[in-house]
Scaffold this active site. Structure first.
Site: not given
Ligand code: PGA
Length: 251
Positions: A11, A13, A97, A99, A169, A175, A210
């Site tokens: 992903n 983003k 997601h 976000e 998630e 992140g 992560s």
């Molecule tokens: P990350 O993000 O691997 O940077 O933690 C995962 C995601 O948001 O799908």
């Protein structure tokens, strides 16, 4: 040997310039022969056609979107139509997601409309669920996930259930560098599988939060973890290659 195919989904983003994208694909093309898992990338919507072309020449990478509208067309300035994604030959779309849920205020009802709109267009859907830290600490994890599954997947047509994938998630792991332990993740994945009403044993359930080359192996060895949805580590071709190589060994 895994029961189900292993999927590594990047992903991206709102990241990656055109230059970075071309470098990424040069690196990825070097591993063409080793890839036994499925590798997927969701770039910014504007880059989808370019990635489709690059993935076509390098092979073995599926391209998808990070979001789509709940409508096929209409007066919805700035939205991306699932019908147009299907027209472009996009293979999948990430819906819900964290976000999108937190920054853009998308709730389970709207996400349900998006899931159904994407499935109607025969797009594969990666529907994301997961709890915040406060919810985990107040023992709300399963309550939150129940609601996200129950409402978000309401009226799922049985004949489209093969297009559905889930991503667990935990918001506190996205992140932040704080990965859920393989045991913590497996427990929730098993729970999610037990709640699925269609094709439960075949449905791909990804872990996200992560994920890095040094922690993916333990996660993927768990029975109910069928791959990873990866943010930060999917931006660097070397890391993404490594994630795919580790996943390929388990196939
Ligand atoms: P990350 O993000 O691997 O940077 O933690 C995962 C995601 O948001 O799908």
């Amino acid at each position: 040997m895994k029961k189900r195919e292993v999927h590594i989904v990047g992903n991206w983003k709102m990241n990656q310039s055109l230059y970075e994208i071309s470098q990424f694909f040069i690196e990825m093309s070097k591993m063409k022969m080793e890839l036994k898992c499925k590798a997927w990338i969701a770039p910014q919507a504007i880059h989808i056609p370019i990635l489709k072309e690059m993935a076509f020449t390098t092979g073995a990478i599926y391209i998808g979107a990070q979001n789509c509208s709940n409508q096929d067309s209409g007066a919805l300035t700035g939205e991306t139509s699932p019908a147009s994604l299907a027209d472009l030959g996009v293979e999948f779309v990430i819906i819900g997601h964290s976000e999108r849920r937190t920054i853009f205020g998308e709730g389970n009802e709207l996400l349900n409309e998006k899931v159904l709109a994407a499935l109607k267009n025969n797009l594969k859907v990666i529907y994301c669920v997961g709890e915040t830290l406060a919810e985990r600490e107040s023992d709300q994890t399963y309550k939150v996930i129940d609601e996200q599954l129950l409402v978000g997947l309401k009226n799922l047509p049985a004949d489209k259930a093969h297009l559905l994938m889930i991503a667990y998630e935990p918001v506190w792991a996205i992140g932040t560098g704080k990965v859920a332990s393989a045991e913590q993740a497996e427990e929730v994945h098993g729970y999610i599988r037990s709640k699925l009403t269609h094709r439960a044993s075949e449905t791909i359930i990804l872990y996200g939060g992560s994920v890095k080359p040094d922690n993916i192996d333990a996660l993927l060895r768990k029975e109910n973890i069928d791959g990873a949805l990866v943010g930060g580590a999917s931006l660097k071709a070397q890391d993404f290659r490594q994630l795919c190589s580790i996943a390929s060994v388990l196939m």
